[in-house]
Design an enzyme around this catalytic site. Structure first.
Site, PDB file in Angstrom:
ATOM      1  N   ASN A 156     -30.103  30.827  17.083  1.00  0.00           N
ATOM      2  CA  ASN A 156     -28.914  30.172  16.533  1.00  0.00           C
ATOM      3  C   ASN A 156     -28.392  30.753  15.220  1.00  0.00           C
ATOM      4  OD1 ASN A 156     -31.222  29.122  15.268  1.00  0.00           O
ATOM      5  ND2 ASN A 156     -30.229  27.171  14.853  1.00  0.00           N
ATOM      6  N   CYS A 178     -30.671  23.453  13.140  1.00  0.00           N
ATOM      7  CA  CYS A 178     -31.827  22.544  13.072  1.00  0.00           C
ATOM      8  C   CYS A 178     -31.580  21.340  12.174  1.00  0.00           C
ATOM      9  CB  CYS A 178     -33.060  23.308  12.630  1.00  0.00           C
ATOM     10  SG  CYS A 178     -32.744  24.297  11.187  1.00  0.00           S
ATOM     11  N   GLU A 208     -41.236  26.674  11.396  1.00  0.00           N
ATOM     12  CA  GLU A 208     -39.981  25.956  11.094  1.00  0.00           C
ATOM     13  C   GLU A 208     -39.433  25.487  12.433  1.00  0.00           C
ATOM     14  OE1 GLU A 208     -38.915  25.430   8.050  1.00  0.00           O
ATOM     15  OE2 GLU A 208     -40.305  26.765   7.024  1.00  0.00           O
TER      16      GLU A 208
END
Ligand code: NAD
Length: 477
Positions: free
Chosen positions: A156, A286, A252
């Site tokens: 992304n 996110c 992450e």
């Protein structure tokens, strides 16, 4: 300005050389499904060769000042080629060109900050003489590179998240084996060309492409890798942690980010920012706003404004600078989001705006009448959907926000300082943003989650701490 690459067909980058492979993978334009480029497919032998080159490079001196200079040079080269990078990101991700330009600018900042941090890596004096019997001793700590870092990145944010791993790893004196996402590897490969041009010593950065589910296990099986730094889904993160065993792992992962709008907030500002931060990169971020809790006193006003701002978002070709939201990464992802919204509607949710799929596009969607156990609230949507719920009091909303497996960031709109501090002490996340949404981030702040959102922090200074080992040196004088 000359372009960096004449064709977007890339080999593997191992020990300072580009290497062709028998098998290749195509990279598609996510808006019109035309071919944008081609990448190599790594075999087990390629993985082992790249790791061996990375390990060997550890034996060659690379001074702190030289690391600083190389990272600054790459940042400058990135700034010189913003348009080429932005265009490739817009095509490979489907990210609107203005957002893609923003990502390139942030990537340069991430590398500049990594360069600056290279000069600040330090330990501290430890007063061991304070212990009885140690009056004649002195001690200090120093930080050393972990060695070979495997960096695995998601689709992304394909350039800046690579910079968040490669920048600090190089600043700290490590060698990197990078595995970018197979859907969006081209910007990372272009960046590798800039590292080559900037004179990065060979072996310090190696790039392996191919399907993650095949290359990933080859990386974790190689015991010469000292650390894994991963950004991506919780499922893959957990798998890497299992396979890495006792080796360092920074993860992450995902989130179902919450933002609270309290009754004393600037409701108009909150609605505009929610509409903006829920649909960046088609919600595939996110910290994209997913759950919004609005105080009952201002719920109606907020809902009107957020609907209005959301319905104005312009969908289209990511290369058109008027486009505000592009396609999702793949049609199956848009279909998954459609199913989750339809399921929520079947359970009582109301579509206030959006709720429609057109091929690979899913329209920006605002849902009301949701409850905590719907997938659109409980799981990570990773798409352009925001679920809005009213609340009555502070403790109720704090427990609603905390009722999640995730804990990356949250937002709270309020002008009540006491409430802001009360919430900061009680909301269980890696970052709480007051008077903005969960989606706020600058690249040098500590960034990382709690619970299923991961372990370890990014932001160059904090990533360098993860990527170095602290050693104490004690003198008996
Ligand atoms: P993903 O987990 O599918 O893929 C991420 C990377 O892992 C890719 O490079 C992929 O090739 C690789 N991979 C796949 N299988 C692997 C395996 N078995 N072993 C090793 N590597 C493997 O994630 P994605 O779809 O690219 O990205 C979306 C996810 O990333 C979301 O959950 C999102 O929240 C998360 N994300 C988190 C952050 C953060 O900073 N916390 C930032 C961006 C994205």
């Amino acid at each position: 300005m000359n372009s960096i690459a004449t064709s977007y067909s890339f080999g593997l980058f191992i020990d300072g050389e580009w290497q062709e492979t028998e098998q290749t993978l195509n990279v598609w334009n996510k808006y019109n499904q035309s071919k944008v480029g081609e990448t190599a497919v790594s075999t087990a032998a390629d993985v082992n060769k790249a790791v061996a080159a990375a390990k060997q490079a550890q034996g060659t001196p690379f001074s702190l000042y030289d690391r600083y200079e190389v990272l600054l040079k790459v940042a400058q080269l990135l700034r010189d080629h913003v348009e080429e990078f932005a265009e490739i990101i817009a095509k490979e991700v489907g990210k609107p060109i203005n957002e893609a330009r923003g990502e390139v600018g942030r990537s340069a900042l991430t590398l500049e900050n990594s360069a600056e941090e290279a000069k600040r890596i330090h330990g501290e004096e430890i007063p061991v003489e304070a212990a009885p019997g140690s009056e004649n001793r002195k001690a200090f700590t120093r930080r050393y590179p972990v060695g070979v870092v495997a960096a695995i990145t998601p689709f992304n944010v394909p350039l800046n998240l690579v910079c968040h791993k490669v920048g600090p790893a190089i600043a700290a004196g490590n060698s990197v084996v990078l595995k970018p996402a197979e859907e969006t590897p081209l910007s990372a490969l272009l960046l590798t060309k800039l590292f080559e041009e900037a004179g990065l010593p060979k072996g310090r950065l190696n790039v392996l492409t191919g399907e993650g589910r095949e290359v990933g296990p080859l990386l974790t099986a190689n015991q010469e890798i000292n650390m894994f730094t991963f950004t991506g889904s919780p499922q893959v993160g957990e798998q890497i942690r299992r396979e890495a065993g006792l080796r360092d792992t920074a993860l992450e992962l995902g989130n179902n980010s919450a933002t609270i709008v309290h009754n004393d907030a600037d409701v108009n500002q909150a609605a505009q920012l929610v509409a903006q931060k829920s649909f960046n990169n088609a919600g595939q971020v996110c910290i994209s706003v997913q759950r919004v809790y609005v105080h009952r006193d201002v719920y109606e006003v907020f809902m009107e404004k957020v609907k209005e701002a959301t319905s104005r978002i312009k969908l289209g070709d990511p290369l058109d600078s008027a486009t505000q939201m592009g396609p999702m990464i793949a049609e199956e992802e848009a279909i998954r989001v459609e199913k989750w919204v339809n399921e929520a509607v079947a359970e009582g949710a109301v579509v206030e705006t959006g709720g429609k799929r057109e091929g690979v596009f899913y329209h920006p969607t605002v849902l009301s009448h949701v409850h905590a156990d719907m997938k659109v609230c409980r799981q990570e949507v990773f798409g352009p959907v925001v679920a809005v719920q009213p609340y009555t009091n502070e403790d109720e909303v704090i427990s609603l926000v905390n009722d999640s497996e995730y804990g990356l960031q949250a937002g709270l709109f309020t002008n009540n300082l006491a409430l802001a501090m009360y919430a900061a002490d009680r909301i269980h996340v890696g970052g709480l943003i007051i008077n903005d949404t969960s989606g706020y981030r600058v690249d040098h702040m500590p960034y990382g989650g709690v619970k299923k959102s991961g372990t370890g922090k990014e932001g160059p200074r904090y990533a360098i701490e993860e990527m170095t080992e602290e050693k104490i040196v004690v003198f008996n004088l």
